[in-house]
Motif scaffolding. Structure first.
Motif, PDB file in Angstrom:
ATOM      1  N   ASP A  51      -1.791 -26.175 -18.423  1.00 26.29           N
ATOM      2  CA  ASP A  51      -1.598 -27.538 -17.899  1.00 26.29           C
ATOM      3  C   ASP A  51      -1.646 -27.598 -16.376  1.00 26.29           C
ATOM      4  N   LYS A  52      -2.405 -26.696 -15.752  1.00 26.98           N
ATOM      5  CA  LYS A  52      -2.389 -26.617 -14.288  1.00 26.98           C
ATOM      6  C   LYS A  52      -3.741 -26.986 -13.697  1.00 26.98           C
ATOM      7  N   ASP A  53      -3.700 -27.598 -12.506  1.00 25.70           N
ATOM      8  CA  ASP A  53      -4.919 -27.760 -11.722  1.00 25.70           C
ATOM      9  C   ASP A  53      -5.275 -26.414 -11.103  1.00 25.70           C
ATOM     10  N   ILE A  54      -6.549 -26.106 -11.107  1.00 22.06           N
ATOM     11  CA  ILE A  54      -6.984 -24.791 -10.648  1.00 22.06           C
ATOM     12  C   ILE A  54      -8.104 -24.920  -9.619  1.00 22.06           C
ATOM     13  N   ALA A  55      -8.321 -23.831  -8.893  1.00 25.59           N
ATOM     14  CA  ALA A  55      -9.464 -23.694  -7.996  1.00 25.59           C
ATOM     15  C   ALA A  55     -10.079 -22.320  -8.230  1.00 25.59           C
ATOM     16  N   LEU A  56     -11.378 -22.212  -7.979  1.00 29.44           N
ATOM     17  CA  LEU A  56     -12.115 -20.962  -8.178  1.00 29.44           C
ATOM     18  C   LEU A  56     -12.479 -20.356  -6.827  1.00 29.44           C
ATOM     19  N   PHE A  57     -12.361 -19.022  -6.729  1.00 34.06           N
ATOM     20  CA  PHE A  57     -12.628 -18.322  -5.478  1.00 34.06           C
ATOM     21  C   PHE A  57     -13.449 -17.063  -5.757  1.00 34.06           C
ATOM     22  N   SER A  58     -14.154 -16.620  -4.725  1.00 34.87           N
ATOM     23  CA  SER A  58     -14.931 -15.386  -4.812  1.00 34.87           C
ATOM     24  C   SER A  58     -14.954 -14.709  -3.447  1.00 34.87           C
ATOM     25  N   ALA A  59     -14.889 -13.380  -3.467  1.00 39.69           N
ATOM     26  CA  ALA A  59     -15.067 -12.591  -2.240  1.00 39.69           C
ATOM     27  C   ALA A  59     -15.931 -11.382  -2.576  1.00 39.69           C
ATOM     28  N   PRO A  60     -17.012 -11.155  -1.818  1.00 36.52           N
ATOM     29  CA  PRO A  60     -17.941 -10.081  -2.157  1.00 36.52           C
ATOM     30  C   PRO A  60     -17.491  -8.724  -1.647  1.00 36.52           C
ATOM     31  N   GLY A  61     -18.048  -7.689  -2.263  1.00 39.75           N
ATOM     32  CA  GLY A  61     -17.979  -6.372  -1.659  1.00 39.75           C
ATOM     33  C   GLY A  61     -18.938  -6.292  -0.488  1.00 39.75           C
ATOM     34  N   ARG A  62     -18.939  -5.152   0.171  1.00 42.33           N
ATOM     35  CA  ARG A  62     -19.801  -5.022   1.337  1.00 42.33           C
ATOM     36  C   ARG A  62     -20.494  -3.664   1.329  1.00 42.33           C
ATOM     37  N   THR A  63     -21.600  -3.600   2.012  1.00 43.52           N
ATOM     38  CA  THR A  63     -22.250  -2.327   2.257  1.00 43.52           C
ATOM     39  C   THR A  63     -22.394  -2.134   3.761  1.00 43.52           C
ATOM     40  N   GLU A  64     -21.993  -0.992   4.235  1.00 40.52           N
ATOM     41  CA  GLU A  64     -22.193  -0.642   5.650  1.00 40.52           C
ATOM     42  C   GLU A  64     -23.632  -0.176   5.803  1.00 40.52           C
ATOM     43  N   LEU A  65     -24.375  -0.829   6.657  1.00 41.34           N
ATOM     44  CA  LEU A  65     -25.779  -0.501   6.852  1.00 41.34           C
ATOM     45  C   LEU A  65     -25.990   0.506   7.972  1.00 41.34           C
ATOM     46  N   CYS A  66     -25.241   0.387   9.044  1.00 42.23           N
ATOM     47  CA  CYS A  66     -25.292   1.366  10.136  1.00 42.23           C
ATOM     48  C   CYS A  66     -24.045   1.168  10.992  1.00 42.23           C
ATOM     49  N   GLY A  67     -23.557   2.250  11.559  1.00 45.44           N
ATOM     50  CA  GLY A  67     -22.337   2.190  12.349  1.00 45.44           C
ATOM     51  C   GLY A  67     -21.188   2.806  11.582  1.00 45.44           C
ATOM     52  N   ASN A  68     -21.324   4.078  11.226  1.00 46.84           N
ATOM     53  CA  ASN A  68     -20.313   4.763  10.426  1.00 46.84           C
ATOM     54  C   ASN A  68     -19.132   5.171  11.308  1.00 46.84           C
ATOM     55  N   GLN A 416     -28.007  -6.333  -4.475  1.00 46.57           N
ATOM     56  CA  GLN A 416     -28.695  -7.341  -3.685  1.00 46.57           C
ATOM     57  C   GLN A 416     -27.789  -7.761  -2.532  1.00 46.57           C
ATOM     58  N   ILE A 417     -28.379  -8.141  -1.416  1.00 44.58           N
ATOM     59  CA  ILE A 417     -27.606  -8.699  -0.306  1.00 44.58           C
ATOM     60  C   ILE A 417     -27.212 -10.127  -0.669  1.00 44.58           C
ATOM     61  N   ARG A 418     -25.930 -10.439  -0.516  1.00 43.74           N
ATOM     62  CA  ARG A 418     -25.421 -11.785  -0.789  1.00 43.74           C
ATOM     63  C   ARG A 418     -25.373 -12.580   0.520  1.00 43.74           C
ATOM     64  N   SER A 419     -25.799 -13.827   0.466  1.00 45.38           N
ATOM     65  CA  SER A 419     -25.958 -14.592   1.700  1.00 45.38           C
ATOM     66  C   SER A 419     -24.662 -15.259   2.184  1.00 45.38           C
ATOM     67  N   ILE A 420     -23.634 -15.315   1.336  1.00 48.55           N
ATOM     68  CA  ILE A 420     -22.393 -15.976   1.720  1.00 48.55           C
ATOM     69  C   ILE A 420     -21.208 -15.048   1.471  1.00 48.55           C
ATOM     70  N   GLY A 421     -20.154 -15.238   2.277  1.00 47.03           N
ATOM     71  CA  GLY A 421     -18.982 -14.398   2.170  1.00 47.03           C
ATOM     72  C   GLY A 421     -17.937 -14.982   1.254  1.00 47.03           C
ATOM     73  N   GLY A 422     -16.660 -14.811   1.640  1.00 45.15           N
ATOM     74  CA  GLY A 422     -15.561 -15.314   0.827  1.00 45.15           C
ATOM     75  C   GLY A 422     -15.550 -16.832   0.804  1.00 45.15           C
ATOM     76  N   ILE A 423     -15.386 -17.403  -0.403  1.00 44.24           N
ATOM     77  CA  ILE A 423     -15.464 -18.862  -0.526  1.00 44.24           C
ATOM     78  C   ILE A 423     -14.539 -19.382  -1.629  1.00 44.24           C
ATOM     79  N   GLN A 424     -14.239 -20.679  -1.524  1.00 44.61           N
ATOM     80  CA  GLN A 424     -13.777 -21.445  -2.667  1.00 44.61           C
ATOM     81  C   GLN A 424     -14.980 -22.176  -3.214  1.00 44.61           C
ATOM     82  N   LEU A 425     -15.224 -22.034  -4.523  1.00 45.80           N
ATOM     83  CA  LEU A 425     -16.398 -22.671  -5.117  1.00 45.80           C
ATOM     84  C   LEU A 425     -16.223 -24.194  -5.140  1.00 45.80           C
TER      85      LEU A 425
END
Length: 425
Positions: A51-68, A416-425
């Protein structure tokens, strides 16, 4: 929106544009992703009620491309968010309690009446929840609690940064529920780092959180207190390559001391030269001081500082290569980064048990199979976990089959590279 209406909106395709950007796939391939959110909503209802109002969220993983291991020294990095993520179904509370249930894990419960670090919560999700809530509170926002159910396909210990993705996810929940969306992606990343450093007990840099929070391919200059971000892009398929992350099979947990030693040793070199971090040290001054640095800091610390200076310049060249469309030059920089990490930074193996050198073996296996095409390097913090490989598309299936024959079925992940970061859908 209530749970039934949210499920209906997912089924009717109202979220498809966002989902397509999140998972880098066409609309006709989105059904598994819609169903994943629907399953999470149903799991939330089973845990917390229907019986609750909800919101959806997502946060991606990351890959380090250079700069270890350059970020904690105020250096340059190149990173990207990927199409693996942690998702959450969340509902606001008003009684000062956070309850978060992650799939296959026990419930985390945090009482916000006490926002100080708790010794018993070190290395736990509860520590991150408390630390993030505390930081939002210190920033002047009234955090009254929430219920959340999360599920993740960001593999733990994968070098894709499940902890940073979790921090960014919780930061976005707090931003939506208690700050009206006023907190920027960079601030959310900094809040996550604060919680990990101060509450969780891991002295991490900021690169992981920044890449998860901002999204896309980004170059970050950490020299100043406020990181500077440059967005760029790369179409790997257009260049004829796939990005693979290979699980070496080594245990990536319980390596905090090994990770902590890298910034500690780099800082020790900087301190001898009167600076806080290596980004403040002149490279020529460093070279002139090598005899004294060896005596005071030891050879490994000096080698790690050598890696920093070369890698910092390399990350900037890698960015310019992508900006100018010189992908072959970019691959050469990546291969050079891997060599430096192995030889100078020395974060490929712990060398305490020569029977277990999984990352080194995985790198050797990849390079042998690639035969001079593409490239492979240690991925992320190192010592265990994963290897990153750029694999020509015409040999991808054979590469995956042969690496998994050695490492194990399902151990080669094509990202695949994801074009957006952490979001509320």
């Amino acid at each position: 929106m209530n749970q039934k209406d949210t499920i209906r909106a997912l089924q009717e395709g109202n979220y498809d544009t966002t989902l397509s950007r999140m998972y880098a796939c066409p609309v006709e391939a989105l059904e598994p992703y819609r169903q994943r959110f629907i399953n999470a909503i149903n799991a939330f209802a089973a845990e917390f009620g229907e019986d609750k109002d909800i919101a959806l969220f997502s946060a991606p993983g990351r890959t380090e491309l250079c700069g270890n291991h350059t970020d904690h020294q105020g250096g340059h990095v190149l990173a990207g968010s990927v199409n693996l993520d942690i998702i959450a179904v969340a509902s606001k509370r008003t009684d000062g309690q956070i309850r978060l249930k992650s799939e296959d894990y026990a419930m985390n419960e945090v009482d916000l009446a006490d926002l100080y670090p708790q010794p018993g919560e070190i290395n736990s999700s509860s520590a991150l929840l408390r630390g993030i809530a505390a930081k939002f509170t210190h920033m002047g926002y009234l955090v009254t609690g929430f219920d959340a159910y999360t599920t993740s396909n960001v593999l733990r210990g994968s070098g894709i940064s499940s902890s940073a993705a979790f921090e960014v996810l919780v930061g976005n929940i707090c931003n939506s529920f208690f700050a009206g969306g006023a907190v920027t992606p960079i601030q959310i990343a900094q809040i996550g780092q604060y919680a990990e450093n101060t509450y969780f007990g891991k002295p991490c840099g900021l690169m992981d959180q920044m890449a998860c929070s901002i999204g896309g391919v980004i170059a970050i200059d950490f020299h100043d207190n406020e990181p500077q971000v440059i967005r760029t892009d790369v179409d790997l398929a257009k260049e004829g390559f796939a990005l693979c992350i290979l699980d070496s099979g080594a245990d990536h947990t319980d390596l905090t001391d090994a990770y902590a030693a890298i910034p500690a040793e780099m800082n020790a070199v900087a301190h001898v030269l009167g600076k806080e971090h290596l980004s403040q040290v002149d490279k020529k001054e460093f070279g002139a001081a090598l005899p004294e640095l060896r005596i005071q800091c030891g050879d490994r610390a000096v080698l790690r500082a050598m890696h920093y200076f070369a890698e910092n310049e390399r990350a900037q060249r890698a960015l310019r290569s992508l900006q100018n469309g010189y992908f072959k030059q970019y691959l050469r920089e990546i291969s050079s980064s891997g060599h430096s990490s192995f030889m100078y930074l020395q974060n490929v193996s712990l060398y305490d048990d020569p029977r277990h050198m999984e990352v080194a073996l995985t790198i050797a296996l990849c390079k042998d199979l690639l035969g001079g095409r593409g490239g492979a390097r240690v991925h992320g913090g190192g010592f265990a976990g994963t290897v990153q490989a750029y694999v020509p598309l015409d040999m991808l299936e054979d590469f995956r089959a042969q690496t998994e024959a050695v490492l194990g079925k399902g151990y080669c992940h094509v990202l695949q590279i994801r074009s957006i970061g952490g979001i509320q859908l």
